[in-house]
Design a protein around this motif. Structure first.
Motif, PDB file in Angstrom:
ATOM      1  N   CYS A   5      -6.890   6.025   2.235  1.00 29.43           N
ATOM      2  CA  CYS A   5      -6.988   4.997   1.192  1.00 29.43           C
ATOM      3  C   CYS A   5      -7.711   5.596  -0.002  1.00 29.43           C
ATOM      4  CB  CYS A   5      -7.745   3.778   1.719  1.00 29.43           C
ATOM      5  SG  CYS A   5      -8.351   2.707   0.392  1.00 29.43           S
ATOM      6  N   ASN A   6      -7.033   5.619  -1.142  1.00 31.39           N
ATOM      7  CA  ASN A   6      -7.697   6.146  -2.347  1.00 31.39           C
ATOM      8  C   ASN A   6      -8.008   5.029  -3.347  1.00 31.39           C
ATOM      9  OD1 ASN A   6      -5.043   5.826  -2.887  1.00 31.39           O
ATOM     10  ND2 ASN A   6      -4.748   7.763  -3.930  1.00 31.39           N
ATOM     11  N   ILE A   7      -8.266   3.834  -2.802  1.00 34.71           N
ATOM     12  CA  ILE A   7      -8.826   2.711  -3.562  1.00 34.71           C
ATOM     13  C   ILE A   7      -7.953   2.317  -4.759  1.00 34.71           C
ATOM     14  CG2 ILE A   7     -11.033   1.745  -4.327  1.00 34.71           C
ATOM     15  CD1 ILE A   7     -12.508   4.001  -3.238  1.00 34.71           C
ATOM     16  N   THR A   8      -6.653   2.280  -4.575  1.00 31.72           N
ATOM     17  CA  THR A   8      -5.794   1.873  -5.697  1.00 31.72           C
ATOM     18  C   THR A   8      -5.861   0.369  -5.958  1.00 31.72           C
ATOM     19  OG1 THR A   8      -3.928   1.666  -4.208  1.00 31.72           O
ATOM     20  CG2 THR A   8      -4.138   3.760  -5.380  1.00 31.72           C
ATOM     21  N   LYS A   9      -6.333  -0.385  -4.964  1.00 31.81           N
ATOM     22  CA  LYS A   9      -6.525  -1.841  -5.081  1.00 31.81           C
ATOM     23  C   LYS A   9      -5.219  -2.643  -5.153  1.00 31.81           C
ATOM     24  CE  LYS A   9     -11.148  -1.852  -7.050  1.00 31.81           C
ATOM     25  NZ  LYS A   9     -12.118  -2.603  -7.791  1.00 31.81           N
ATOM     26  N   CYS A  10      -4.068  -2.013  -4.927  1.00 34.46           N
ATOM     27  CA  CYS A  10      -2.799  -2.779  -4.956  1.00 34.46           C
ATOM     28  C   CYS A  10      -2.822  -3.846  -3.874  1.00 34.46           C
ATOM     29  CB  CYS A  10      -1.607  -1.861  -4.723  1.00 34.46           C
ATOM     30  SG  CYS A  10      -1.654  -0.392  -5.709  1.00 34.46           S
ATOM     31  N   CYS A  11      -3.462  -3.559  -2.742  1.00 32.83           N
ATOM     32  CA  CYS A  11      -3.521  -4.536  -1.641  1.00 32.83           C
ATOM     33  C   CYS A  11      -4.222  -5.808  -2.113  1.00 32.83           C
ATOM     34  CB  CYS A  11      -4.238  -3.934  -0.427  1.00 32.83           C
ATOM     35  SG  CYS A  11      -5.820  -3.151  -0.805  1.00 32.83           S
ATOM     36  N   PRO A  70      -4.514  -1.708   4.951  1.00 33.92           N
ATOM     37  CA  PRO A  70      -5.669  -2.486   4.498  1.00 33.92           C
ATOM     38  C   PRO A  70      -6.018  -3.662   5.393  1.00 33.92           C
ATOM     39  CG  PRO A  70      -3.780  -2.681   2.984  1.00 33.92           C
ATOM     40  CD  PRO A  70      -3.465  -1.576   3.918  1.00 33.92           C
ATOM     41  N   LEU A 121     -13.009  -2.369   2.149  1.00 30.75           N
ATOM     42  CA  LEU A 121     -12.704  -0.936   2.261  1.00 30.75           C
ATOM     43  C   LEU A 121     -13.793  -0.056   1.642  1.00 30.75           C
ATOM     44  CD1 LEU A 121      -8.866  -1.061   1.505  1.00 30.75           C
ATOM     45  CD2 LEU A 121     -10.064  -1.409   3.652  1.00 30.75           C
ATOM     46  N   THR A 170     -10.360  -4.540  -1.142  1.00 28.55           N
ATOM     47  CA  THR A 170     -10.884  -3.214  -1.502  1.00 28.55           C
ATOM     48  C   THR A 170     -12.395  -3.263  -1.746  1.00 28.55           C
ATOM     49  OG1 THR A 170      -8.794  -3.024  -2.704  1.00 28.55           O
ATOM     50  CG2 THR A 170     -10.314  -1.177  -2.859  1.00 28.55           C
ATOM     51  N   PHE A 185      -2.348   5.757   9.850  1.00 26.92           N
ATOM     52  CA  PHE A 185      -2.962   4.801   8.920  1.00 26.92           C
ATOM     53  C   PHE A 185      -2.679   3.371   9.373  1.00 26.92           C
ATOM     54  CE2 PHE A 185      -2.863   2.606   4.652  1.00 26.92           C
ATOM     55  CZ  PHE A 185      -4.194   2.805   4.332  1.00 26.92           C
ATOM     56  N   CYS A 187       0.843  -1.206   0.000  1.00 31.38           N
ATOM     57  CA  CYS A 187       0.000   0.000   0.000  1.00 31.38           C
ATOM     58  C   CYS A 187       0.878   1.256   0.000  1.00 31.38           C
ATOM     59  CB  CYS A 187      -0.935   0.012   1.206  1.00 31.38           C
ATOM     60  SG  CYS A 187      -1.913   1.515   1.226  1.00 31.38           S
ATOM     61  N   HIS A 188       0.697   2.077  -1.030  1.00 32.94           N
ATOM     62  CA  HIS A 188       1.567   3.250  -1.208  1.00 32.94           C
ATOM     63  C   HIS A 188       1.444   4.254  -0.065  1.00 32.94           C
ATOM     64  CE1 HIS A 188      -1.588   6.194  -2.303  1.00 32.94           C
ATOM     65  NE2 HIS A 188      -2.262   5.089  -2.514  1.00 32.94           N
ATOM     66  N   VAL A 189       0.343   4.193   0.675  1.00 33.44           N
ATOM     67  CA  VAL A 189       0.142   5.186   1.744  1.00 33.44           C
ATOM     68  C   VAL A 189       1.268   5.089   2.786  1.00 33.44           C
ATOM     69  CG1 VAL A 189      -1.406   5.959   3.588  1.00 33.44           C
ATOM     70  CG2 VAL A 189      -2.352   5.219   1.402  1.00 33.44           C
TER      71      VAL A 189
HETATM   72 FE1  F3S Z   1      -3.854   1.099  -0.024  1.00 38.40          FE
HETATM   73 FE2  F3S Z   1      -5.460  -0.854  -0.726  1.00 38.40          FE
HETATM   74 FE3  F3S Z   1      -6.420   1.556  -0.308  1.00 38.40          FE
HETATM   75  S1  F3S Z   1      -3.450  -0.467  -1.504  1.00 38.40           S
HETATM   76  S2  F3S Z   1      -4.779   2.893  -0.957  1.00 38.40           S
HETATM   77  S3  F3S Z   1      -5.458   0.272   1.204  1.00 38.40           S
HETATM   78  S4  F3S Z   1      -7.113   0.121  -1.837  1.00 38.40           S
END
Ligand code: F3S
Ligand code: SF4
Ligand code: FES
Length: 252
Positions: A207-213, A170, A228, A224, A167, A154-156
């Motif tokens: 969390c901006n819903i990037t879905k990498c998790c 996820p 989330l 996600t 934070f 997660c990039h955060v």
């Molecule tokens: Fe991180 Fe997953 Fe949200 S990668 S930004 S917790 S959708």
């Protein structure tokens, strides 16, 4: 048929380190963790590598293979060409202790911050009754093996360790979602508010819903979509839906 695999492994500790190249015997059907074990047995007895089950169930062997967060025990060598260099580095989001072993205590701190399941007053274990669809929803989240690959990717926090305080990542936002959607959880009746806690205590808004998790989860949990986003929707309903706001005001 056996061959010599090219392995590049990060070696070092909290102060410094470097990538080192090795050649290790490999056999058809093996996984990256097999190579690390053979490297340890034949060339580098001091190589620090964490593992336990070698079956994708304990979540201990997490690392980054060619930059992607993975369980090394579930990463088959057949994914790579036999002359390709396989690079194994520790999870980037957590401080290194030695070689491939990280300090993942951040996750245990965050786990402790989520208030536990709160059963209704007077209901004993064994008396719980739930609809099957609610059982299945919880079961998806409970497949989590706590490998922390979702936290790592997660990039955060991956690129901004300063966000770690605000934070929970996820994995633990999913825990809040699981409890919020549990029909027998009475945290709200006892004065708690899980969506609001997700926002204030666990940084849901970051969390901006990037879905990498979701992409790296070895248990294929739809973190996600199923945890989330529903949590964000519940929070939005609570804060901005006039009917929900009225209902909550009447209850309090
Ligand atoms: Fe991180 Fe997953 Fe949200 S990668 S930004 S917790 S959708
Ligand atoms: Fe690992 Fe998936 Fe659990 Fe995250 S949600 S800790 S990726 S099993
Ligand atoms: Fe248990 Fe890899 S060693 S998940």
């Amino acid at each position: 048929m056996g061959y010599r695999a090219r392995l590049r492994v990060w070696r070092g500790d909290a102060d410094s380190g470097e990538l080192r190249d090795y050649e290790v015997d490999a056999e058809e059907g093996e996984v990256v963790l097999d190579l690390l074990h053979r490297l340890q047995a034949t060339q580098c007895p001091d190589l620090a590598v964490r593992w336990n089950c070698k079956a994708g169930k304990c979540g201990s062997c997490s690392a980054e293979v060619n930059g992607r967060p993975r369980l090394t025990c579930m990463t088959r060598l057949s994914l790579f060409d036999t002359d390709e260099t396989i690079t194994v580095t520790p999870m980037r989001a957590f401080p290194v202790i030695k070689d491939l072993v990280c300090d993942v205590s951040y996750n245990y701190v965050k786990a402790r911050e989520v208030p536990a399941f709160s059963p209704p007053e007077g209901l004993e274990p064994g008396e719980y009754r739930m609809q099957q669809r609610d059982v299945e929803r919880s079961q998806e989240f409970r497949k989590c093996i706590e490998c922390f690959l979702c936290q790592d990717t997660c990039h955060v926090i991956r690129d901004h360790s300063e966000n770690k305080e605000a934070f929970s990542g996820p994995r633990f936002l999913m825990r809040v979602a699981e409890l919020e959607m549990h029909p027998l959880d009475s945290h709200a009746e006892k004065g708690g508010d899980r969506p609001e806690e997700a926002r204030g205590d666990h940084g849901l808004g970051l969390c901006n819903i990037t879905k990498c998790c979701t992409e790296v989860c070895p248990e294929h949990i739809k973190i996600t979509d199923n945890a989330l986003i529903p949590l964000k929707e519940r929070l939005a309903d609570q804060r901005y839906d006039p009917l929900t706001m009225l209902f909550r005001r009447k209850r309090s």
